[in-house]
Write a protein that holds these residues in place. Structure first.
Motif, PDB file in Angstrom:
ATOM      1  N   ARG A   1       0.889  -1.184   0.008  1.00 24.38           N
ATOM      2  CA  ARG A   1      -0.065  -0.154   0.183  1.00 24.38           C
ATOM      3  C   ARG A   1       0.680   1.298   0.074  1.00 24.38           C
ATOM      4  O   ARG A   1       0.470   2.136  -0.637  1.00 24.38           O
ATOM      5  CB  ARG A   1      -0.968  -0.133   1.122  1.00 24.38           C
ATOM      6  N   ALA A   2       1.953   1.192   0.804  1.00 25.44           N
ATOM      7  CA  ALA A   2       2.724   2.406   0.790  1.00 25.44           C
ATOM      8  C   ALA A   2       3.465   2.745  -0.492  1.00 25.44           C
ATOM      9  O   ALA A   2       3.577   3.870  -1.121  1.00 25.44           O
ATOM     10  CB  ALA A   2       4.021   2.063   1.925  1.00 25.44           C
ATOM     11  N   ILE A   3       3.915   1.592  -1.167  1.00 25.72           N
ATOM     12  CA  ILE A   3       4.226   1.640  -2.516  1.00 25.72           C
ATOM     13  C   ILE A   3       3.252   2.284  -3.667  1.00 25.72           C
ATOM     14  O   ILE A   3       3.683   3.146  -4.468  1.00 25.72           O
ATOM     15  CB  ILE A   3       5.116   0.315  -3.060  1.00 25.72           C
ATOM     16  N   GLU A   4       2.143   1.701  -3.667  1.00 27.45           N
ATOM     17  CA  GLU A   4       1.378   2.165  -4.829  1.00 27.45           C
ATOM     18  C   GLU A   4       0.669   3.449  -4.185  1.00 27.45           C
ATOM     19  O   GLU A   4       0.626   4.273  -5.270  1.00 27.45           O
ATOM     20  CB  GLU A   4      -0.124   1.186  -4.425  1.00 27.45           C
ATOM     21  N   GLU A   5       0.819   3.930  -3.018  1.00 28.65           N
ATOM     22  CA  GLU A   5       0.689   5.459  -2.749  1.00 28.65           C
ATOM     23  C   GLU A   5       1.700   6.059  -3.458  1.00 28.65           C
ATOM     24  O   GLU A   5       1.322   7.508  -3.749  1.00 28.65           O
ATOM     25  CB  GLU A   5       0.466   5.678  -1.339  1.00 28.65           C
ATOM     26  N   LEU A   6       2.797   5.993  -3.047  1.00 29.20           N
ATOM     27  CA  LEU A   6       4.234   6.769  -3.579  1.00 29.20           C
ATOM     28  C   LEU A   6       4.074   6.676  -5.185  1.00 29.20           C
ATOM     29  O   LEU A   6       4.215   7.617  -5.581  1.00 29.20           O
ATOM     30  CB  LEU A   6       5.361   6.040  -2.996  1.00 29.20           C
ATOM     31  N   ARG A   7       3.714   5.406  -5.746  1.00 31.00           N
ATOM     32  CA  ARG A   7       3.673   5.633  -7.233  1.00 31.00           C
ATOM     33  C   ARG A   7       2.660   6.576  -7.711  1.00 31.00           C
ATOM     34  O   ARG A   7       2.967   7.163  -8.789  1.00 31.00           O
ATOM     35  CB  ARG A   7       3.425   4.276  -7.756  1.00 31.00           C
ATOM     36  N   ARG A   8       1.654   6.692  -7.117  1.00 37.24           N
ATOM     37  CA  ARG A   8       0.505   7.637  -7.688  1.00 37.24           C
ATOM     38  C   ARG A   8       1.193   8.993  -7.269  1.00 37.24           C
ATOM     39  O   ARG A   8       0.713  10.163  -8.228  1.00 37.24           O
ATOM     40  CB  ARG A   8      -0.626   7.274  -6.877  1.00 37.24           C
ATOM     41  N   ALA A   9       1.791   9.252  -6.145  1.00 42.57           N
ATOM     42  CA  ALA A   9       2.124  10.744  -5.830  1.00 42.57           C
ATOM     43  C   ALA A   9       3.416  11.084  -6.570  1.00 42.57           C
ATOM     44  O   ALA A   9       3.510  12.050  -6.950  1.00 42.57           O
ATOM     45  CB  ALA A   9       2.331  10.798  -4.543  1.00 42.57           C
ATOM     46  N   GLU A  10       4.390  10.115  -6.809  1.00 42.68           N
ATOM     47  CA  GLU A  10       5.520  10.224  -7.513  1.00 42.68           C
ATOM     48  C   GLU A  10       6.120   9.279  -9.040  1.00 42.68           C
ATOM     49  O   GLU A  10       6.659   8.375  -8.699  1.00 42.68           O
ATOM     50  CB  GLU A  10       6.761  10.357  -6.538  1.00 42.68           C
ATOM     51  N   PRO A  11       5.154   9.588  -9.904  1.00 43.12           N
ATOM     52  CA  PRO A  11       5.164   8.612 -10.992  1.00 43.12           C
ATOM     53  C   PRO A  11       6.665   8.618 -11.680  1.00 43.12           C
ATOM     54  O   PRO A  11       7.177   7.538 -12.206  1.00 43.12           O
ATOM     55  CB  PRO A  11       4.198   9.150 -12.039  1.00 43.12           C
ATOM     56  N   SER A  12       7.596   9.452 -11.436  1.00 43.88           N
ATOM     57  CA  SER A  12       8.708   9.320 -11.850  1.00 43.88           C
ATOM     58  C   SER A  12       9.759   8.483 -11.169  1.00 43.88           C
ATOM     59  O   SER A  12      10.781   8.301 -11.502  1.00 43.88           O
ATOM     60  CB  SER A  12       9.439  10.865 -12.187  1.00 43.88           C
ATOM     61  N   TRP A  13       9.336   8.232  -9.895  1.00 44.53           N
ATOM     62  CA  TRP A  13      10.202   7.521  -9.253  1.00 44.53           C
ATOM     63  C   TRP A  13      10.329   5.937  -9.634  1.00 44.53           C
ATOM     64  O   TRP A  13       9.452   5.537  -9.757  1.00 44.53           O
ATOM     65  CB  TRP A  13      10.111   7.649  -7.628  1.00 44.53           C
ATOM     66  N   SER A  14      11.210   5.356  -9.180  1.00 43.57           N
ATOM     67  CA  SER A  14      11.306   3.739  -9.475  1.00 43.57           C
ATOM     68  C   SER A  14      11.166   3.076  -8.275  1.00 43.57           C
ATOM     69  O   SER A  14      12.117   3.134  -7.315  1.00 43.57           O
ATOM     70  CB  SER A  14      12.673   3.318 -10.077  1.00 43.57           C
TER      71      SER A  14
END
Length: 433
Positions: A94-107
């Motif tokens: 869930r933490a990673i999915e939240e981050l992916r939505r907020a910061e799509p340029s991060w890997s």
């Protein structure tokens, strides 16, 4: 930090079945989404302080192996902008999915950094193994139900807490050009149990440590933390700083009178006293309360077989510095929260007590720790040597009394010998009997 098990999050880790360390991250998404977990965020201010270790010219890949809500990665992004490629791993999907939505340029990858199959299956870890500029982390300080794991490094075997296991795991597999940056509990550096580990690490790394004075960074948990920056030493044109304990052993006192002092660390926890069995051979039990009240008021007793012989000075091991209390004579059982300082025949105790009080600030500064403040045996030995005394550590309950063997630098003293045992320098100045 401290966590409970989260079975749902445990099932979300790909390719590995391990006990859940849901705070294998140190900052989480939101408190309501992680309601079953004791989670402590990485404050933005603290994240910025850690990133300040990096030079202004930094560029390249930056990895956080416990990304959580991305506080450290975000601090790096704010400072370096497009010059950095931000990469993160977290065990919580869930933490990673939240981050992916907020910061799509991060890997970003879901994985358990402390599991070799899991971390090596992630794109983020594979990317970092190819090339990484820096590794940043705020790992969990502890996990409930786990007393520490065994870790091997350079031929040594250590049992380490999760925070150090994270650091050692990345050190073993990654080679960042600008080193490893970590927020660690203060005890991970100051505890006696890790002395040998840090001695081994300092042989290969330049280690910079910054103490964080404010213990209220994490709301709801008062912990003392340090910021650590470690860079591999390629070539060091300057001589490495001597270990503090080595400095103690090199100190040569000029006085000719005996300055031997025995340190006895109490060993009986106060909660066990009611369950100790004895018949007639009982002696008073001393605890930290004995530092504030007359000894005649003591109403607790313990078996004489566990006793130490006075005269000695009592010092609190846990809490904070307070003036030493002199115990004139008799036999007493010591709480594990106390130190007793004993000199040959007791004649030098008043001199020792005066020296301790004159250097109270130095001793008070030695009380440290992630949770409860305490002064370690190593720190106590260091302070005593600095003021001209020669400490010996003796096991509590030993039947013998203090004696002078000349190691204090008196007229009869010979040259001391030293041995390196598991990374800790011991000498006749700090000899465990």
């Amino acid at each position: 930090m401290i966590t409970r098990r989260d079975p749902k999050a445990e099932q979300q880790v790909r390719g590995v079945s391990t006990p859940m360390r849901s705070r294998i991250i140190c900052d989480t998404v939101t408190s309501d989404r992680m309601a079953g977990i004791d989670a402590f965020y990485t404050p933005a201010k603290l994240a910025r302080r850690l990133i300040e270790f990096l030079p202004d010219t930094f560029s390249g890949t930056l990895l956080d192996p416990a990304a959580g809500a991305g506080s450290l990665l975000r601090a790096a992004s704010d400072r370096f902008g497009d010059r950095v490629e931000l990469v993160g791993i977290d065990i919580n999907r869930r933490a990673i999915e939240e981050l992916r939505r907020a910061e799509p340029s991060w890997s970003l990858s879901v994985g358990d950094t402390l599991s070799e199959p899991s971390r090596r299956a992630t794109r983020a870890w594979r990317r970092a193994r190819l090339s990484v500029g820096a590794v940043v982390m705020n790992p969990p300080f502890s996990t409930r139900g786990q007393a520490g794991r065994v870790f091997e490094l350079d031929g040594f075997t250590f049992k380490v807490a999760p925070s150090l296991e994270f650091l050692l795991t990345t050190i073993r597999e990654l080679h960042p050009t600008h080193g490893f940056l970590a927020i660690l509990p203060e005890g991970a550096l100051t505890s006696d149990r890790y002395g040998a580990l840090w001695s081994a690490l300092r042989r290969s790394f330049d280690v910079r440590v910054c103490k964080v004075d404010d213990s209220s960074y994490f709301p709801g948990a008062r912990v003392s933390v340090v910021l650590v920056h470690m860079e591999r030493r390629v070539s060091n044109p300057f001589p490495r700083e001597r270990d503090a304990i080595a400095e103690w052993a090199l100190h040569e006192p000029s006085m000719t009178d005996c300055r031997c002092v025995e340190i006895i660390r109490g060993r009986v926890p106060v909660f066990r006293v009611p369950n100790l069995k004895f018949e007639s051979n009982a002696v008073p039990f001393l605890h930290t309360t004995s530092l504030r009240a007359p000894l005649s008021n003591e109403s607790r007793y313990a078996p004489k077989s566990l006793a130490d012989v006075a005269p000695f000075l009592l010092l609190s091991r846990v809490g904070r510095w307070s003036a030493p209390v002199e115990v004139d004579g008799g036999e007493y059982v010591l709480s594990d929260c106390l130190y007793a300082l004993r000199t040959p025949d007791g004649s030098a105790l008043p001199i020792l007590a005066r020296a301790l009080e004159e250097n109270a600030d130095s001793f008070a500064s030695a009380y440290r720790g992630t949770g409860a403040k305490h002064i370690t045996l190593g720190a106590l030995c260091s302070r005593l040597v600095e003021i001209g005394w020669s400490p010996t550590v003796r096991k509590a309950g030993s039947p013998t009394s203090a004696s002078c063997d000349g190691s204090c630098g008196s007229i009869s003293a010979g040259r001391k010998s030293t041995n390196l045992v598991q990374g800790t320098l011991t000498s006749r100045r700090a000899l465990i009997i």
